[in-house]
Design an enzyme around this catalytic site. Structure first.
Site, mmCIF file in Angstrom:
data_model
loop_
_atom_site.group_PDB
_atom_site.id
_atom_site.type_symbol
_atom_site.label_atom_id
_atom_site.label_comp_id
_atom_site.label_asym_id
_atom_site.label_seq_id
_atom_site.Cartn_x
_atom_site.Cartn_y
_atom_site.Cartn_z
ATOM 1 C CG ASP B 202 54.606 72.822 78.937
ATOM 2 O OD1 ASP B 202 55.576 72.769 79.716
ATOM 3 O OD2 ASP B 202 54.350 71.932 78.097
ATOM 4 C CE LYS B 232 61.110 67.869 79.410
ATOM 5 N NZ LYS B 232 61.359 66.814 78.428
ATOM 6 C CB CYS B 372 55.545 64.063 73.262
ATOM 7 S SG CYS B 372 56.237 62.586 73.979
HETATM 8 C C1 PLP Z 1 57.202 71.299 76.286
HETATM 9 C C2 PLP Z 1 57.059 70.107 77.189
HETATM 10 N N1 PLP Z 1 55.983 70.016 77.981
HETATM 11 C C3 PLP Z 1 55.818 68.986 78.823
HETATM 12 C C4 PLP Z 1 56.740 67.970 78.908
HETATM 13 C C5 PLP Z 1 56.464 66.840 79.833
HETATM 14 O O1 PLP Z 1 57.397 66.696 80.841
HETATM 15 P P1 PLP Z 1 57.256 65.447 81.807
HETATM 16 O O2 PLP Z 1 57.250 64.244 80.908
HETATM 17 O O3 PLP Z 1 58.442 65.481 82.686
HETATM 18 O O4 PLP Z 1 55.961 65.593 82.507
HETATM 19 C C6 PLP Z 1 57.873 68.016 78.101
HETATM 20 C C7 PLP Z 1 58.898 66.952 78.147
HETATM 21 O O5 PLP Z 1 58.965 66.025 77.423
HETATM 22 C C8 PLP Z 1 58.029 69.106 77.216
HETATM 23 O O6 PLP Z 1 59.091 69.183 76.397
#
Ligand code: PLP
Lengths: 154, 417
Positions: B202, B232, B372
């Site tokens: 990720d 991002k 999250c």
């Molecule tokens: C480490 C990480 N993984 C995954 C995501 C998920 O990104 P998205 O919501 O654009 O799918 C985020 C963003 O919030 C993140 O910080």
């Protein structure tokens, strides 16, 4: 948000309840216990109700969260303990009306007492859920306690 | 300050939103929430508008001028992503909706059976936890976790118990969105490959701040899959990327079915298009992909090495300044060199919601909550935290504004000296 708005949100009453919450802590006896969370921020509450013959004898709770959610649980305790479930539902409705009124609703002080201090919070959509957390938990618990009472009667 | 972008003033001018003020012009925006979503430079906005104003058409299936232009721009964006990642092949770049969709794509298509093990870590974003919970529940495989050390790094002491021949997938974040930690993905990937496991990285927080060059990684240390999200990396929302090693992607069945992902369809069955289209069912977010291409061109123009150095300088300064505020505790590694651009912290006696609300009244935008990453918060016994996150447009003066704001929070809630 301007400084004036900030003051309107964080009324002294709210900060007082936050620092000295009324009725906090879990107690026995109780007929229903619920656990509610605010998924966006993780605020949590475990709440118990003790109802005898339609009258709310106690609301006890354990909670983690911001000043708004903590203060609102304390105000809930003040307003609802000692009332009948029906009276409490009216208070609940009025608090809900205030919080969902986008800051346009004139609250009924006779019903809400300290609860009118939350009028400023209603202007901040992100915080309304904080203010409602304990109230939603209480409604849920009251409904469960009612079912419990009906089952006992049978 | 050493490491700052030399043209920081010019960089800031590229981001029109940084001019925003509140309270009738009195309060300037101090945007410290870039790990949540980054702001967009004018070139990204203009590129998307230009596409919609002058070149809009569906891609691949329109036999006209506009269709050809849109297709060229869309596939050009794929080339740009490939260059940004140093991908061995451009067809290994799959467009998705966001990082979450990329992770779900892999978790939904890799074969898993009872007895298989998926390994992840306690510092993951929910997007890299829940898809694996679902996949292991569905398949009867089990889910295991790398724990964390007290300083917020991965605890690798039991790596040999976690990564065994039963391990089919190791899924982890390169940079933590909560703790800021940069993880040793090369070492872990090497270990996983020794037992034949696939590695899913990720890179949602890594892609914005770390130079990435997949092709130059030794093959044993190169992950099999890597995802990031457009919003991002100064790109738009609605677009993300899954990169996968060709053979690994080809081994997976399709995820979603629909137009564009087929070779031919009869009423009995379909055969599938080669990658990348096999995984891109339906009309994709075309303007968003093109916007992402412009965003990555912008970052590469500034230079990822320079952006990384800037982030480290700002992070070091922020760690130092935050330490001066009474009652502030920073979560995660104390050393800026080990971190990405996010710093989570607690302010003793004030809930993060209240901190963020009062800071907002001063124009300072941070995030409050669990970001999250609830398991990571649980690990440190923290229910919620504050998170400031910087990016290539962040100035030391903005860190000063945050610190002043925190002093104001302390006085607002009447905390003792
Ligand atoms: C480490 C990480 N993984 C995954 C995501 C998920 O990104 P998205 O919501 O654009 O799918 C985020 C963003 O919030 C993140 O910080």
């Amino acid at each position: 948000m301007t400084a004036a708005n900030l003051e309107s949100m964080y009324q002294e009453i709210i900060l007082d309840h936050y620092k000295n919450p009324h009725g906090k802590g879990l107690r026995d006896p109780f007929e229903a216990e619920v656990h509610h969370v605010n998924p966006t921020c993780g605020d949590e509450i475990t709440l118990r109700v003790h109802v005898v013959g339609g009258k709310i004898e106690d609301i006890s709770y354990d909670s983690l969260g911001c000043s708004i959610s903590q203060a609102s649980a304390s105000v809930l305790n003040d307003l609802v303990v000692g009332k009948t479930v029906d009276e409490a539902m009216v208070i609940h409705e009025e608090f809900l009306r205030l919080m969902q009124g986008k800051g346009q609703v004139e609250p009924d002080e006779d019903i809400l007492e300290d609860g009118i201090a939350f009028a400023g919070v209603a202007k901040f959509p992100a915080r309304i859920k904080c203010a409602l957390l304990s109230w939603m938990a209480w409604k849920d618990a009251a409904a469960q306690a009612n079912e419990h009472a009906l089952a006992e009667e049978k | 300050m050493k490491g700052l972008l030399p043209d920081l003033d010019l960089v800031r001018k590229d981001f029109p939103i940084l001019e925003r003020t509140f309270d009738g012009g009195e309060t300037p925006l101090v945007y410290l929430d870039s790990a949540n979503t980054s702001q967009k430079p004018q070139i990204v906005i203009d590129t998307m508008v230009d596409h919609l104003e002058r070149h809009n058409a569906n891609i691949a299936r329109a036999m006209h001028h506009l269709g050809a232009e849109a297709t060229e721009a869309f596939e050009g964006a794929r080339d740009t992503v490939a260059r940004f990642l140093g991908a061995p092949e451009r067809d290994e770049v799959i467009f998705t909706k966001n990082a979450s969709e990329g992770l779900n794509l892999v978790a939904n298509t890799v074969p898993l059976s009872p007895g298989d093990v998926v390994v992840t870590t306690e510092m993951e974003h929910h997007s890299n936890i829940v898809p694996w919970q679902l996949a292991t529940q569905r398949s009867g495989a089990s889910l295991k976790w790398f724990g964390l050390t007290d300083s917020g790094e991965l605890d690798l002491s039991n790596i040999d118990e976690l990564i065994t021949p039963a391990t089919k997938i190791v899924a982890l974040t390169w940079v933590s969105n909560m703790l800021g930690t940069i993880n040793p993905i090369a070492e872990i990937t090497r270990k996983a490959h020794e037992v034949g496991a696939l590695v899913v990285i990720d890179a949602a927080q890594a892609a914005p701040v770390l130079p990435i060059d997949l092709a130059s990684m030794p093959e044993e240390e190169r992950p099999d899959f890597l995802v990031f999200t457009g919003h991002k990396v100064v790109g738009p929302t609605g677009i993300g990327v899954l990169w996968g090693r060709r053979a690994a992607l080809e081994a997976l069945p399709p995820f979603l079915g629909g137009g564009e992902m087929i070779a031919t369809v009869t009423m009995e069955k379909a055969t599938y298009a080669p990658i990348p289209h096999k995984f891109e069912a339906g009309t994709p977010p075309i303007a968003e992909a093109i916007g992402l291409g412009a965003a990555l061109e912008y970052l590469m123009h500034v230079g990822m090495e320079n952006i990384h150095a800037h982030e480290q300088a700002i992070t070091a300064y922020a760690l130092e300044r935050l330490a001066s505020v009474p009652g502030v505790t920073v979560l995660g590694p104390p050393d800026a060199a080990k971190r990405g651009g996010a710093i989570s912290f607690e302010l003793d006696g004030v809930h993060p919601h209240d901190v963020a609300q009062v800071l907002d009244s001063k124009g300072v935008a941070i995030r409050a909550g669990h970001h999250c990453a609830k398991p990571a918060h649980q690990r440190f016994g923290v229910q919620a935290s504050n998170r400031m996150s910087s990016y290539l447009y962040t100035t030391p003066a903005e860190i000063d504004a945050l610190v002043e704001g925190l002093e104001y929070v302390r006085s607002f809630f009447k905390l003792d000296k």
